[in-house]
Motif scaffolding. Structure first.
Motif, PDB file in Angstrom:
ATOM      1  N   ALA A 299      39.896  50.257  28.493  1.00 13.07           N
ATOM      2  CA  ALA A 299      41.352  50.272  28.340  1.00 13.07           C
ATOM      3  C   ALA A 299      41.745  50.108  26.870  1.00 13.07           C
ATOM      4  O   ALA A 299      42.611  50.828  26.357  1.00 13.07           O
ATOM      5  CB  ALA A 299      41.991  49.183  29.193  1.00 13.07           C
ATOM      6  N   LEU A 300      41.103  49.157  26.180  1.00  9.72           N
ATOM      7  CA  LEU A 300      41.360  48.976  24.748  1.00  9.72           C
ATOM      8  C   LEU A 300      41.091  50.268  23.983  1.00  9.72           C
ATOM      9  O   LEU A 300      41.850  50.651  23.076  1.00  9.72           O
ATOM     10  CB  LEU A 300      40.478  47.867  24.190  1.00  9.72           C
ATOM     11  N   ALA A 301      40.001  50.954  24.346  1.00  7.70           N
ATOM     12  CA  ALA A 301      39.615  52.181  23.658  1.00  7.70           C
ATOM     13  C   ALA A 301      40.643  53.285  23.835  1.00  7.70           C
ATOM     14  O   ALA A 301      40.733  54.196  23.001  1.00  7.70           O
ATOM     15  CB  ALA A 301      38.250  52.655  24.168  1.00  7.70           C
ATOM     16  N   CYS A 302      41.419  53.195  24.905  1.00  9.74           N
ATOM     17  CA  CYS A 302      42.508  54.162  25.143  1.00  9.74           C
ATOM     18  C   CYS A 302      43.830  53.661  24.559  1.00  9.74           C
ATOM     19  O   CYS A 302      44.881  54.259  24.808  1.00  9.74           O
ATOM     20  CB  CYS A 302      42.666  54.415  26.636  1.00  9.74           C
ATOM     21  N   GLY A 303      43.764  52.571  23.798  1.00 13.86           N
ATOM     22  CA  GLY A 303      44.964  52.037  23.167  1.00 13.86           C
ATOM     23  C   GLY A 303      45.884  51.322  24.129  1.00 13.86           C
ATOM     24  O   GLY A 303      47.110  51.296  23.921  1.00 13.86           O
ATOM     25  N   LYS A 304      45.312  50.680  25.153  1.00 13.90           N
ATOM     26  CA  LYS A 304      46.127  49.989  26.148  1.00 13.90           C
ATOM     27  C   LYS A 304      45.918  48.480  26.068  1.00 13.90           C
ATOM     28  O   LYS A 304      44.777  48.002  26.109  1.00 13.90           O
ATOM     29  CB  LYS A 304      45.777  50.466  27.563  1.00 13.90           C
ATOM     30  N   PRO A 305      46.977  47.698  25.967  1.00 13.98           N
ATOM     31  CA  PRO A 305      46.850  46.238  26.016  1.00 13.98           C
ATOM     32  C   PRO A 305      46.291  45.811  27.368  1.00 13.98           C
ATOM     33  O   PRO A 305      46.453  46.511  28.373  1.00 13.98           O
ATOM     34  CB  PRO A 305      48.295  45.751  25.840  1.00 13.98           C
ATOM     35  N   VAL A 306      45.638  44.649  27.391  1.00 12.02           N
ATOM     36  CA  VAL A 306      45.017  44.173  28.629  1.00 12.02           C
ATOM     37  C   VAL A 306      45.574  42.812  29.008  1.00 12.02           C
ATOM     38  O   VAL A 306      45.824  41.960  28.155  1.00 12.02           O
ATOM     39  CB  VAL A 306      43.478  44.117  28.492  1.00 12.02           C
ATOM     40  N   LEU A 307      45.786  42.617  30.298  1.00 13.00           N
ATOM     41  CA  LEU A 307      46.237  41.345  30.861  1.00 13.00           C
ATOM     42  C   LEU A 307      45.069  40.794  31.664  1.00 13.00           C
ATOM     43  O   LEU A 307      44.722  41.354  32.712  1.00 13.00           O
ATOM     44  CB  LEU A 307      47.456  41.551  31.765  1.00 13.00           C
ATOM     45  N   ILE A 308      44.450  39.728  31.185  1.00 16.42           N
ATOM     46  CA  ILE A 308      43.218  39.249  31.811  1.00 16.42           C
ATOM     47  C   ILE A 308      43.249  37.737  32.021  1.00 16.42           C
ATOM     48  O   ILE A 308      44.046  37.024  31.403  1.00 16.42           O
ATOM     49  CB  ILE A 308      41.978  39.617  30.974  1.00 16.42           C
ATOM     50  N   SER A 309      42.338  37.271  32.870  1.00 14.44           N
ATOM     51  CA  SER A 309      42.198  35.828  33.074  1.00 14.44           C
ATOM     52  C   SER A 309      41.270  35.255  32.008  1.00 14.44           C
ATOM     53  O   SER A 309      40.510  35.995  31.347  1.00 14.44           O
ATOM     54  CB  SER A 309      41.623  35.528  34.459  1.00 14.44           C
ATOM     55  N   ASP A 310      41.290  33.940  31.865  1.00 15.29           N
ATOM     56  CA  ASP A 310      40.406  33.287  30.911  1.00 15.29           C
ATOM     57  C   ASP A 310      38.992  33.102  31.471  1.00 15.29           C
ATOM     58  O   ASP A 310      38.169  32.398  30.882  1.00 15.29           O
ATOM     59  CB  ASP A 310      40.976  31.933  30.466  1.00 15.29           C
ATOM     60  N   ILE A 354      48.567  49.318  19.375  1.00 15.74           N
ATOM     61  CA  ILE A 354      47.847  49.509  18.111  1.00 15.74           C
ATOM     62  C   ILE A 354      46.755  48.459  17.956  1.00 15.74           C
ATOM     63  O   ILE A 354      45.613  48.761  17.592  1.00 15.74           O
ATOM     64  CB  ILE A 354      48.831  49.450  16.923  1.00 15.74           C
ATOM     65  N   PHE A 355      47.095  47.207  18.265  1.00 19.24           N
ATOM     66  CA  PHE A 355      46.118  46.123  18.158  1.00 19.24           C
ATOM     67  C   PHE A 355      44.960  46.321  19.139  1.00 19.24           C
ATOM     68  O   PHE A 355      43.813  45.954  18.845  1.00 19.24           O
ATOM     69  CB  PHE A 355      46.785  44.774  18.416  1.00 19.24           C
ATOM     70  N   ALA A 356      45.267  46.874  20.311  1.00 22.53           N
ATOM     71  CA  ALA A 356      44.218  47.111  21.310  1.00 22.53           C
ATOM     72  C   ALA A 356      43.168  48.065  20.763  1.00 22.53           C
ATOM     73  O   ALA A 356      41.956  47.814  20.853  1.00 22.53           O
ATOM     74  CB  ALA A 356      44.838  47.673  22.591  1.00 22.53           C
ATOM     75  N   LEU A 357      43.593  49.170  20.185  1.00 19.31           N
ATOM     76  CA  LEU A 357      42.657  50.153  19.639  1.00 19.31           C
ATOM     77  C   LEU A 357      41.905  49.575  18.441  1.00 19.31           C
ATOM     78  O   LEU A 357      40.693  49.801  18.287  1.00 19.31           O
ATOM     79  CB  LEU A 357      43.407  51.422  19.243  1.00 19.31           C
ATOM     80  N   ASP A 358      42.597  48.830  17.612  1.00 23.16           N
ATOM     81  CA  ASP A 358      41.937  48.182  16.469  1.00 23.16           C
ATOM     82  C   ASP A 358      40.841  47.217  16.938  1.00 23.16           C
ATOM     83  O   ASP A 358      39.759  47.142  16.337  1.00 23.16           O
ATOM     84  CB  ASP A 358      42.956  47.413  15.624  1.00 23.16           C
ATOM     85  N   THR A 359      41.122  46.465  18.000  1.00 26.43           N
ATOM     86  CA  THR A 359      40.143  45.514  18.530  1.00 26.43           C
ATOM     87  C   THR A 359      38.917  46.242  19.061  1.00 26.43           C
ATOM     88  O   THR A 359      37.779  45.801  18.852  1.00 26.43           O
ATOM     89  CB  THR A 359      40.788  44.650  19.633  1.00 26.43           C
TER      90      THR A 359
END
Length: 378
Positions: A299-310, A354-359
């Motif tokens: 998902a990050l690679a497609c430039g999508k933010p992620v909502l995840i658990s810890d 933008i931050f997702a793809l950068d990460t």
């Protein structure tokens, strides 16, 4: 390794990606597995496969693997055992003890299978007892006598040290795990996803993975339906993956109770999968345990933010990169994830893309992970 079946989970994809990365560094890789050699998913893979199935037991007993390892194991510079708890670990221990002279370096990559979650989770009491027995008889010999253990992230390494004893590996190394950059978006991908979903969606949230209690799918559905009751015009939730035909899947369908805002397209692959990622506003995974989360990184690679658990072990990296939101693995935590996302302004969401793809580029590329792995095993 146990299996190359794509339906078996993230280990299969992780191994394929590692091999692709090492191939670019001119490292030749071959795979021994416990699959039936007639399985179609073994066709057209770009590396040599030795398959020693079929087998009929959950342990995947396949004595032909042990015989092959005794004859061939010393022909390799490095052996990496992927995953635990099945016959391939026993066969590796037995085979390497028979070798004389110079033996190959032997590494173990647990892929989260030493996480304490599996010993404590509700409904796993029998499996937890079985794992303790296997640890005492088999797995501790492998883990404590291997050249070293390879981990995908720091959280996995720290958790592994808390589960079994005696736990005394010779070395532990965090090598990371890369995910291949996705293909560039094409309209064909959108069309393939729309065909699976049966309609064209302007905006939606995506969960992509097994429909399983460990993944927190019930938390996601409950939290989402609560928000639907509180807010108007929420985008649909797409839950894509296998498992709807299981008892847990049936319970999820009962929870949804025909709500047309929750969609189940089944398992997605190829163009349909990438179309799902590229078209989504965000990806969500409220898992109770996730060693790495390949779908998270895709998902990050497609430039999508992620909502995840810890409980997704790379959550620290997500927070550090401002690439998504993190909460605990409860219904309230999942509700807060969704609520906080919906309350963000459009500019904030665009920045997070933008931050997702950068990460992804800075932390999870195949190239970086392959170099780190090769440096660790040389």
């Amino acid at each position: 390794m146990s299996s190359l079946d794509p339906a078996a989970g993230g280990v299969t994809q992780a191994v394929k990606t590692m091999i692709n990365g090492l191939n670019e560094l001119e490292v030749n890789n071959q795979v021994a597995c416990l699959d039936d050699p007639r399985n179609s998913f073994l066709s057209n893979l770009p590396f040599k496969i030795y398959a020693f199935g079929p087998n009929k037991t959950p342990w995947k007993f396949a004595p032909a693997l042990l015989n092959w390892l005794k004859i061939n194991m010393d022909g390799y510079d490095v052996v990496i055992v992927h995953g635990l708890w099945q016959y391939h670990t026993y066969a590796t221990i037995k085979a390497i003890k028979t070798l004389k002279g110079i033996k190959p370096k032997l590494y173990v990559m647990p892929h989260g299978m030493l996480d304490p979650y599996f010993q404590k989770a509700k409904g796993r009491k029998i499996k937890a007892i079985r794992n303790w027995a296997f640890w005492k008889l088999i797995e501790k010999q492998l883990v404590n006598n291997a050249t070293g253990l390879l981990f995908t992230c720091e959280a996995e390494r720290n958790l592994a040290a808390t589960t079994f004893s005696p736990y005394q590996p010779r070395a532990t190394v965090v090598v990371g795990l890369g995910v291949e950059a996705p293909p560039m978006f094409t309209p064909r991908m959108e069309a393939a996803f729309n065909e699976k979903i049966g309609k064209s969606l302007k905006e939606y949230l995506i969960y992509l993975g097994r429909i399983d209690q460990k993944k927190g799918v019930d938390l996601l559905v409950k939290a989402y339906l609560r928000l639907v009751s509180e807010k108007e015009n929420l985008p649909p939730l797409v839950i894509a993956g296998p498992g709807l035909d299981t008892p847990f899947g049936a319970a999820i369908l009962q929870l949804v109770n025909g709500n047309k805002n929750v969609l189940f397209p089944g398992m997605l692959s190829g163009d349909a999968k990438w179309g799902a990622f590229y078209g989504a506003s965000t990806f969500i995974l409220p898992s109770h345990q996730e060693n790495f989360g390949i779908a998270v990184v895709e998902a990050l690679a497609c430039g999508k933010p992620v909502l995840i658990s810890d409980q997704v072990n790379i959550w620290n990296e997500i927070v550090a990169g401002l690439a998504g939101l993190v909460a605990n693995d409860t219904e309230l935590g999942t509700y807060n994830l969704l609520r906080d996302w919906f309350e963000k302004k459009d500019k904030e969401k665009k920045d997070m893309c933008i931050f997702a793809l950068d990460t992804f580029n800075s932390r999870f590329s195949v190239e970086n992970a392959a170099k780190c792995l090769l440096g660790a095993i040389k």
